[in-house]
Design an enzyme around this catalytic site. Structure first.
Site, PDB file in Angstrom:
ATOM      1  N   ARG A  93     -74.323 -30.256  36.434  1.00  0.00           N
ATOM      2  CA  ARG A  93     -72.871 -30.248  36.294  1.00  0.00           C
ATOM      3  C   ARG A  93     -72.413 -31.131  35.140  1.00  0.00           C
ATOM      4  NH1 ARG A  93     -68.102 -31.619  40.721  1.00  0.00           N
ATOM      5  NH2 ARG A  93     -66.436 -31.795  39.179  1.00  0.00           N
ATOM      6  N   ASN A 147     -70.207 -22.320  44.341  1.00  0.00           N
ATOM      7  CA  ASN A 147     -69.422 -22.039  43.143  1.00  0.00           C
ATOM      8  C   ASN A 147     -70.313 -21.558  42.007  1.00  0.00           C
ATOM      9  OD1 ASN A 147     -66.690 -22.526  43.735  1.00  0.00           O
ATOM     10  ND2 ASN A 147     -67.052 -24.726  43.795  1.00  0.00           N
ATOM     11  N   CYS A 168     -62.776 -20.276  50.019  1.00  0.00           N
ATOM     12  CA  CYS A 168     -62.259 -21.442  49.306  1.00  0.00           C
ATOM     13  C   CYS A 168     -61.044 -21.908  50.096  1.00  0.00           C
ATOM     14  CB  CYS A 168     -61.875 -21.065  47.884  1.00  0.00           C
ATOM     15  SG  CYS A 168     -61.281 -22.464  46.887  1.00  0.00           S
ATOM     16  N   ASP A 169     -60.786 -23.202  50.080  1.00  0.00           N
ATOM     17  CA  ASP A 169     -59.655 -23.713  50.849  1.00  0.00           C
ATOM     18  C   ASP A 169     -58.368 -23.812  50.043  1.00  0.00           C
ATOM     19  OD1 ASP A 169     -60.850 -25.754  49.350  1.00  0.00           O
ATOM     20  OD2 ASP A 169     -60.011 -27.313  50.614  1.00  0.00           O
ATOM     21  N   HIS A 203     -60.047 -19.474  42.176  1.00  0.00           N
ATOM     22  CA  HIS A 203     -59.538 -20.451  41.212  1.00  0.00           C
ATOM     23  C   HIS A 203     -58.723 -19.786  40.106  1.00  0.00           C
ATOM     24  CE1 HIS A 203     -62.763 -23.682  42.387  1.00  0.00           C
ATOM     25  NE2 HIS A 203     -61.943 -23.380  43.366  1.00  0.00           N
ATOM     26  N   TYR A 252     -55.738 -24.541  40.261  1.00  0.00           N
ATOM     27  CA  TYR A 252     -56.697 -24.413  39.166  1.00  0.00           C
ATOM     28  C   TYR A 252     -56.123 -23.677  37.959  1.00  0.00           C
ATOM     29  CZ  TYR A 252     -60.558 -26.325  41.887  1.00  0.00           C
ATOM     30  OH  TYR A 252     -61.374 -27.167  42.602  1.00  0.00           O
TER      31      TYR A 252
END
Length: 465
Positions: A93, A147, A168-169, A203, A252
């Site tokens: 990441r 993800n 997804c929350d 997102h 997002y």
């Protein structure tokens, strides 16, 4: 009932365990199986979960815990599989973030070049995982937190079809905050007492309408300064921008609508979000290994810091103030439990999930996108499966153009990951709305191209949120 968590050594696994334990009257999970490639992380998480279990009281009050590093052992016999893997770990990441920032682009884990790089090394692994699930647990439901969710869910559908759902929350949190801002019960959508026009990709979605009692309450919310002042999305992106668009964007969308501000804010920080988490989580795992009796205590202290700093740079850049204390989404672990309780526990829920873009009549839910593409839309879930709800309001041209462009890049990156086509990867990066040069795109591909046998960490932790 057996629940398997792929990426079971991940930092947020205790949140899932707590939610599952609290919901045993709704869906009785007797055993939680943790899978991770890192045995040390598995040991730490086993200590945390065992200590959580003891807090619940009598033996048997919480699900038993079993840990393994063997995929086939983990999925065999599972009724539900939560997939929450991070191929490359936080090291991957941070590399994604820094590579993009070095080119003057957005350095974020799921949106833009970082998301494409993440997918490039993740798709082959989720293909392998999904194939084993199909062979060893064909009747299991797979709920994917991994993800970038749209890409990963679409890849896993090649093997698992309708038996895999992405979650997804953030969408349900947006809907519940909007309902509350309208003076309505935040749970009204879940119970079928309100209808929401939410559409897009993970997102990358918008709440375009909010109907209850025959009235669309969204225009009134957008006109209400006091209500918007308490809405996270308005504080982040500005009430005037939300009014101009006539919708409530997923938070997002900040990265698309305020790209320069986002890049400048991230670049100005001493550490990226990934670097912060890498240091924080590394310290936690080291401390919990040294003092296993304090594993739960150490985890809670680390979690509090992590939650408080989520999207902190973005809020600071926009002078949005502190994030609201109440998380009306409940977290992805709560979404997963509701989904599981509907599929296997006899409940019925209305949710927003990542599913195929196919209506009951076989036509695309969102016009302008392929019917087999994974999109994020409202659904009804019960024991018979996941049923997309009719889309009352299609995406207007400007939103559809953005969604279609991103979806095309997602599909190109799946092809690149599967066929090891640098051409497909180059096209995916070059055509993404957040990459402004084919030359830069070529350098990004070369920088993030995974080795034939990467040997990177197969870790866990699906999201910041």
């Amino acid at each position: 009932m057996i629940l398997t968590i792929l990426g079971g050594g991940g930092f947020r696994v205790p949140l899932v365990y707590q939610a599952v334990a609290a919901a045993r009257s709704r869906v009785d999970v007797s055993e939680v199986v943790l899978l991770d490639a890192d045995p040390d992380r598995l040991t730490v998480m086993s200590h945390v979960l065992q200590q959580l279990g003891r807090e619940l009281g009598e033996p048997g009050a919480a699900p038993a815990v079993r840990a393994t590093t063997d995929l086939d052992e983990a999925v065999t016999g599972a009724d539900v599989i939560f997939s929450a893997i991070r191929v490359g770990g936080t090291t991957g990441r941070t590399r994604d973030e820094r590579t993009a920032l070095a080119e003057g682009l957005l350095g974020q884990e799921t949106v833009g070049p970082g998301g494409l790089a993440y997918a490039l090394r993740t798709v082959p692994e989720v293909d392998r995982v999904a194939a084993r699930i199909a062979a060893l647990a064909p009747g299991a439901w797979t709920i994917s937190f991994t993800n970038p969710a749209s890409i990963v869910t679409e890849a896993m559908r090649s093997h698992l079809g309708e038996r895999v759902v992405g979650i997804c929350d953030t969408p349900i949190a947006l809907v519940r905050r909007a309902l509350l801002g309208c003076g309505l019960d935040p749970a009204a959508f879940d119970r079928g007492e309100a209808e929401v026009d939410y559409a897009g990709l993970n997102h990358l979605g918008w709440l375009q309408g909010l109907r209850a009692g025959g009235t669309d309450h969204l225009p009134g919310l957008l006109a209400d300064d006091a209500a918007l002042a308490d809405l996270e999305e308005a504080r982040l992106m500005g009430a005037d921008w939300l009014r101009a668009t006539g919708a409530l964007p997923n938070e997002y969308l900040y990265y698309y609508d305020f790209t320069r501000e986002a890049v400048a804010g991230i670049a100005a920080q001493e550490r990226t979000r990934g670097e912060f988490l890498q240091a924080q989580q590394g310290a936690f795992y080291d401390a919990a290994t040294a003092e296993p009796a304090r594993a739960l205590e150490l985890w809670r202290a680390t979690l509090a810091e992590r939650e408080a700093t989520y999207m902190a740079t973005e809020r600071e850049t926009q002078q949005a103030g502190e994030r609201a204390a109440a998380d009306l989404g409940g977290g992805y672990h709560e979404v997963a439990v509701d989904l599981m309780a509907a599929l296997l526990g006899g409940e019925e829920h209305r949710m927003i999930l990542d599913v195929a873009n196919t209506a009951t009549d076989g036509q695309p839910l969102l016009t302008g996108l392929p019917a087999d593409a994974v999109v994020e839309v409202p659904v009804r879930v019960d024991a018979d499966g996941v049923h997309p709800l009719p889309v009352a309001r299609q995406l207007p041209p400007e939103r559809l153009a953005l969604v279609a462009a991103v979806k095309a890049c997602e599909r190109l990156i799946i092809d690149a990951a599967r066929t090891r086509s640098r051409r497909s990867a180059w096209l995916a990066f070059a055509h993404h709305p957040l990459v402004d040069s084919a030359g830069v795109a070529h350098r990004l591909v070369e920088a993030c191209w995974p080795a034939e046998e990467s040997g990177e960490q197969y870790g866990a932790d699906p999201d910041d949120a």
